[in-house]
Write a protein that holds these residues in place. Structure first.
Motif, PDB file in Angstrom:
ATOM      1  N   SER A   1       0.826  -1.207   0.000  1.00 18.88           N
ATOM      2  CA  SER A   1       0.000   0.000   0.000  1.00 18.88           C
ATOM      3  C   SER A   1       0.861   1.259   0.000  1.00 18.88           C
ATOM      4  O   SER A   1       0.554   2.239  -0.688  1.00 18.88           O
ATOM      5  N   LEU A   2       1.958   1.234   0.769  1.00 18.66           N
ATOM      6  CA  LEU A   2       2.858   2.397   0.782  1.00 18.66           C
ATOM      7  C   LEU A   2       3.498   2.624  -0.581  1.00 18.66           C
ATOM      8  O   LEU A   2       3.610   3.764  -1.050  1.00 18.66           O
ATOM      9  N   LEU A   3       3.913   1.543  -1.227  1.00 18.80           N
ATOM     10  CA  LEU A   3       4.500   1.678  -2.565  1.00 18.80           C
ATOM     11  C   LEU A   3       3.496   2.219  -3.562  1.00 18.80           C
ATOM     12  O   LEU A   3       3.831   3.094  -4.389  1.00 18.80           O
ATOM     13  N   HIS A   4       2.260   1.737  -3.506  1.00 19.54           N
ATOM     14  CA  HIS A   4       1.220   2.257  -4.403  1.00 19.54           C
ATOM     15  C   HIS A   4       0.941   3.726  -4.130  1.00 19.54           C
ATOM     16  O   HIS A   4       0.729   4.511  -5.059  1.00 19.54           O
ATOM     17  N   GLU A   5       0.972   4.108  -2.844  1.00 18.35           N
ATOM     18  CA  GLU A   5       0.725   5.500  -2.492  1.00 18.35           C
ATOM     19  C   GLU A   5       1.830   6.403  -3.024  1.00 18.35           C
ATOM     20  O   GLU A   5       1.561   7.469  -3.589  1.00 18.35           O
TER      21      GLU A   5
END
Length: 229
Positions: free
Chosen positions: A214-218
């Motif tokens: 999720s952090l990478l997508h954000e």
């Protein structure tokens, strides 16, 4: 204040639980409570101080939420862009009816920490497990019936995690019962321990993977937005 209460209230409550630890050294001996105040009413004093401090913190916690009176949460659908960051952090995942549901998670963590401190597994294993199972079961029933999250996937995930917690508690119950029984099996004990440990490791690894993804997508979405502008 939001971060401080989230991080330190459970530990703070757990410190009170250490004054409530009691155990019996011999079969014909009464309970020994070495940390409790020695004077009459010592237990009541500890409980009173704990409830007073916890109530004060929860009152401050409640003040962090938006209300219609102070204008931070107008009637109808709130505009998240006009809200303070901590308000959006507390309320964004939940449906409007359950905007203050984060309080349940805070109280659950505090209860679990208190039970672990007041009923150590070495002195009161069965009582600790029953108490923990009661707290987890209460949360499980509330999540299953109320479905507080906006995204139903998170409701299902929370129910699945709480159900797994119940399974782990039952597994530890089985381990204790097997250990005390005259027909215990060493292989069965190892299987129960391996099963419980595997559940915990797999869940932690899955949650870490989902968080990192999720952090990478954000970050990827933010980078794309910067390039577009």
């Amino acid at each position: 204040m939001v971060v401080g209460i989230n991080c330190f209230l459970p530990e703070f409550v757990g410190h009170f639980g250490r004054y409530l630890v009691c155990y019996r050294l011999q079969e014909d001996q009464g309970l020994q409570c070495p940390q409790a105040p020695a004077f009459t009413g010592g237990f009541a004093l500890v409980f009173g101080c704990m409830l007073l401090c916890t109530g004060s913190v929860l009152y401050a916690w409640r003040g962090l939420y938006p209300s219609e009176d102070d204008g931070r949460h107008p009637s109808g659908s709130p505009d998240s862009a006009s809200q303070p960051v901590h308000v959006s952090y507390l309320t964004a995942p939940y449906r409007e009816t359950f905007a203050k549901w984060e309080t349940e998670r805070l109280l659950r963590k505090s209860c679990i920490t208190l039970l672990a401190a007041a009923l150590p597994i070495t002195a009161s294993p069965a009582l600790q497990l029953v108490s923990l199972a009661s707290v987890v079961l209460a949360s499980l029933v509330m999540y299953a019936l109320l479905l507080p999250y906006k995204d139903n996937r998170w409701n299902l995930a929370e129910v699945a995690l709480l159900t797994t917690c119940m399974v782990m508690i039952f597994a530890v119950f089985a381990l204790l019962a097997n250990d005390l029984h005259w027909g215990q099996s060493h292989v069965v004990q190892l299987l129960i321990i391996a099963f419980t440990t595997t559940l915990a490791v797999v869940i932690c690894m899955a949650l870490m993977f989902m968080t990192i993804r999720s952090l990478l997508h954000e970050h990827a979405a933010q980078a794309s937005a910067k390039k577009a502008t």
